[in-house]
Design a protein around this motif. Structure first.
Motif, PDB file in Angstrom:
ATOM      1  N   UNK A 188      -8.739  11.128 -10.312  1.00 17.42           N
ATOM      2  CA  UNK A 188      -6.879  10.127  -9.670  1.00 17.42           C
ATOM      3  C   UNK A 188      -7.411   8.440 -10.404  1.00 17.42           C
ATOM      4  N   UNK A 189      -9.067   7.857 -10.940  1.00 14.94           N
ATOM      5  CA  UNK A 189      -8.555   6.912 -11.850  1.00 14.94           C
ATOM      6  C   UNK A 189      -8.329   5.825 -10.224  1.00 14.94           C
ATOM      7  N   UNK A 190      -8.582   5.919  -8.793  1.00 12.52           N
ATOM      8  CA  UNK A 190      -8.572   5.531  -7.500  1.00 12.52           C
ATOM      9  C   UNK A 190      -9.963   4.885  -7.722  1.00 12.52           C
ATOM     10  N   UNK A 191      -9.851   4.008  -7.148  1.00 13.28           N
ATOM     11  CA  UNK A 191     -11.328   3.079  -6.228  1.00 13.28           C
ATOM     12  C   UNK A 191     -11.288   3.696  -4.657  1.00 13.28           C
ATOM     13  N   UNK A 192     -12.852   3.647  -4.139  1.00 15.09           N
ATOM     14  CA  UNK A 192     -12.491   3.350  -3.086  1.00 15.09           C
ATOM     15  C   UNK A 192     -13.600   3.469  -2.049  1.00 15.09           C
ATOM     16  N   UNK A 193     -13.314   2.597  -1.561  1.00 12.93           N
ATOM     17  CA  UNK A 193     -14.450   1.333  -1.054  1.00 12.93           C
ATOM     18  C   UNK A 193     -15.027   2.464   0.439  1.00 12.93           C
ATOM     19  N   UNK A 194     -13.528   2.924   1.097  1.00 15.32           N
ATOM     20  CA  UNK A 194     -14.429   3.366   2.960  1.00 15.32           C
ATOM     21  C   UNK A 194     -15.633   4.782   2.603  1.00 15.32           C
ATOM     22  N   UNK A 248      -5.148   1.502 -12.370  1.00 14.84           N
ATOM     23  CA  UNK A 248      -5.631   1.389 -13.436  1.00 14.84           C
ATOM     24  C   UNK A 248      -4.324   2.347 -14.854  1.00 14.84           C
ATOM     25  N   UNK A 249      -4.366   1.161 -15.863  1.00 18.03           N
ATOM     26  CA  UNK A 249      -4.143   1.102 -17.506  1.00 18.03           C
ATOM     27  C   UNK A 249      -3.498   2.361 -17.642  1.00 18.03           C
ATOM     28  N   UNK A 250      -5.060   3.524 -17.710  1.00 20.00           N
ATOM     29  CA  UNK A 250      -5.297   4.835 -18.114  1.00 20.00           C
ATOM     30  C   UNK A 250      -4.856   5.896 -17.183  1.00 20.00           C
ATOM     31  N   UNK A 251      -4.792   5.755 -15.630  1.00 17.69           N
ATOM     32  CA  UNK A 251      -4.208   6.691 -14.763  1.00 17.69           C
ATOM     33  C   UNK A 251      -2.166   6.371 -14.271  1.00 17.69           C
ATOM     34  N   UNK A 252      -2.277   7.164 -14.548  1.00 21.52           N
ATOM     35  CA  UNK A 252      -0.837   6.906 -13.446  1.00 21.52           C
ATOM     36  C   UNK A 252      -0.748   6.598 -12.087  1.00 21.52           C
ATOM     37  N   UNK A 253      -1.505   6.361 -11.482  1.00 22.54           N
ATOM     38  CA  UNK A 253      -0.842   5.831 -10.285  1.00 22.54           C
ATOM     39  C   UNK A 253      -1.043   4.408 -10.120  1.00 22.54           C
ATOM     40  N   UNK A 254       0.093   3.973  -9.508  1.00 23.25           N
ATOM     41  CA  UNK A 254       0.678   2.205  -9.190  1.00 23.25           C
ATOM     42  C   UNK A 254       0.086   2.477  -7.233  1.00 23.25           C
ATOM     43  N   UNK A 255      -0.493   1.477  -6.933  1.00 20.32           N
ATOM     44  CA  UNK A 255      -0.975   1.528  -5.798  1.00 20.32           C
ATOM     45  C   UNK A 255       0.140  -0.217  -5.079  1.00 20.32           C
ATOM     46  N   UNK A 256       1.316  -0.078  -4.348  1.00 20.99           N
ATOM     47  CA  UNK A 256       1.925  -1.208  -3.639  1.00 20.99           C
ATOM     48  C   UNK A 256       1.183  -1.998  -2.276  1.00 20.99           C
ATOM     49  N   UNK A 257       0.655  -2.601  -2.165  1.00 19.83           N
ATOM     50  CA  UNK A 257      -0.344  -3.034  -1.174  1.00 19.83           C
ATOM     51  C   UNK A 257       0.419  -4.528  -1.068  1.00 19.83           C
TER      52      UNK A 257
END
Ligand code: TYD
Ligand code: MG
Length: 452
Positions: A359-365, A241-250
């Protein structure tokens, strides 16, 4: 002069047509089909680079007779990337790194090049060498083995490669490349395909790994790297998310490893930092006087991750109560509220409910269902949940608490992070015994209501 041949390509999905038509039958988008001229020219000669491209006709061999050659992987200095790749870069492989503009693809690649102990050539068609230098200064690293080339023509790139002879080639980005073999504009489907095919040939013939950056547009106007996914060995997606600092490499496709691995980074002012323990960052400083906060254990790839769920339940001011979920599926929230209404007797129909995953992450679990329910109940009753309690279970339509996969891994992570109690389903089959954490078993949602 070679005879020119034309074909029509959908610029959205890359489907090829013999004639023009208004709508693409494959992706159903309108006015995306464009005529492109194809010229066939000779392929580059790898023999000149001291590489003999073997073109022997192959014959069938029994699989048992094929000798296993253990490949030496090239380890980058980025441990997260190595893990996502399945243990480093495979020589001769083509890795496609996709992601939205501005997410940090160029930063990640430049970091690989600058931090590497092997020779890299970073080819940029997007930025000038000055801009790349400025970025390198931000990353506060210099490296004599990192070469930068600002070029978009593939034959010019290949002739430079002959003099530099890099161990790893990085191309930023595939949309800016063009080859003389095809008479179409850079970024069109046929150019992207032809340039990638040349790069694959180069990678296989010289055993050099190539990292290829590709853009994805939200509305799919420009040819995205989707059509390349079949051609390359590995497809990595950089998300966040641009507004948050986390980046996920999948990893979406990996011919040399599992696609479950996942890399987590934090975007800092000095580049991307590897995050080896994401849960510690996702959990905010706890203040036990706050109601509506619950911690749930989810899985990202095959890594357990503890996340914080915040709920706000307030009386509805307007006729229709509002439901809003950030980072969580809104339909699933409605379902959970309906279950609570029916099974636990809460009159949530007259309340506004807001859910946020920090944290701006999206969870589908679905394993965070119980955490969502606990956060809603806590906010509704204005009763804080103890800060050392977490949740990991799915909630079914009849209010039953359902088991989830990899429960032992999740409990172990919660224990490691200092949680003292975890609520899970009674029907989970535990493989281990836990001493540092109390495992509380629930079978129905009513039991959670009573325990609060
Ligand atoms: P960039 O790598 O240019 O993205 P992409 O190649 O995917 O389009 O990086 C984009 C953002 O990263 C940019 O908005 C600024 C930010 N950034 C930092 O926050 N810290 C840094 O050290 C660097 C280099 C970039
Ligand atoms: Mg870029």
């Amino acid at each position: 002069m070679a005879q020119s041949k034309t074909a029509f390509f959908c610029q959205n999905c890359g489907n090829q047509y013999p004639k023009w038509q208004g709508q693409c039958t494959a992706c159903k988008s309108w006015n995306t089909i464009i005529e492109e001229v194809l010229h066939k020219t000779e392929a580059p000669k790898w023999e000149e680079m001291g590489v003999s491209a073997s073109r022997k006709a192959s014959s069938p061999i029994a699989i048992n007779d094929i000798q296993h050659i253990s490949e030496d992987r090239i380890m980058t200095d980025d441990q997260e990337l190595n893990r996502v790749l399945g243990g480093g870069l495979v020589p001769g492989s083509l890795v496609l790194l996709g992601g939205e503009p501005g997410i940090g693809k160029s930063t990640l690649c430049l970091q690989i090049a600058l931090f590497a102990h092997f020779k890299t050539l970073y080819v940029s068609g997007e930025e000038s060498s000055q801009q790349i230098k400025m970025r390198a200064d931000r990353l506060k690293r210099d490296n004599n083995n990192c070469f930068v080339l600002t070029e978009t023509n593939t034959s010019a790139i290949f002739s430079q490669i002959k003099s530099v002879r890099p161990d790893v080639l990085i191309i930023d980005s595939v949309q800016t490349l063009f080859t003389d073999a095809i008479d179409a504009t850079a970024g069109s489907i046929s150019q992207i395909k032809a340039c990638t095919a040349e790069l694959i040939q180069f990678a296989k013939a010289t055993n050099t790994p190539v990292i290829l950056i590709g853009h994805i547009n939200k509305d799919g106007q420009i040819a995205g790297p989707k059509i390349l996914e079949h051609m390359v060995d590995t497809v990595l997606q950089f998300e966040g998310d641009h507004n948050h600092v986390f980046r996920i490499l999948r990893s979406h496709k990996n011919r040399f490893g599992s696609t479950n691995a996942l890399g987590i980074y934090e975007m800092m002012s000095t580049g991307l930092r590897e995050v080896s323990n994401p849960s510690e960052l996702l959990l905010s400083e706890k203040d036990d006087s706050l109601s509506g906060n619950a911690v749930a254990v989810t899985l990202e790839g095959n890594r357990p991750l503890l996340i914080e769920i915040q709920a706000l339940v307030s009386s509805a001011v307007y006729g229709t109560p509002q439901r809003s979920a950030t980072g969580f599926n809104a339909k699933r929230l409605n379902m959970l509220l309906a279950v609570l209404e029916k099974r636990a007797g809460f009159r949530l129909g007259a309340k506004d409910v807001f859910i946020n995953i920090t944290g701006g992450i999206h969870v589908d679990d679905p394993a965070i269902d119980l955490g969502v329910v606990a956060a809603v109940l806590s906010s509704n009753n204005d009763q804080p949940i103890a800060p050392d309690v977490c949740f990991a279970a799915e909630v079914g339509l009849s209010g039953e608490i359902r088991p989830i996969q990899r429960i032992d891994q999740r409990i172990a992570e919660a224990e490691k992070l200092g949680f003292h109690t975890i609520y899970i389903s009674k029907y989970c089959k535990l493989e281990n015994e836990y001493k540092g954490i109390r495992v509380k078993l629930l079978s129905k949602i009513e039991e959670l209501v009573q325990s609060q």
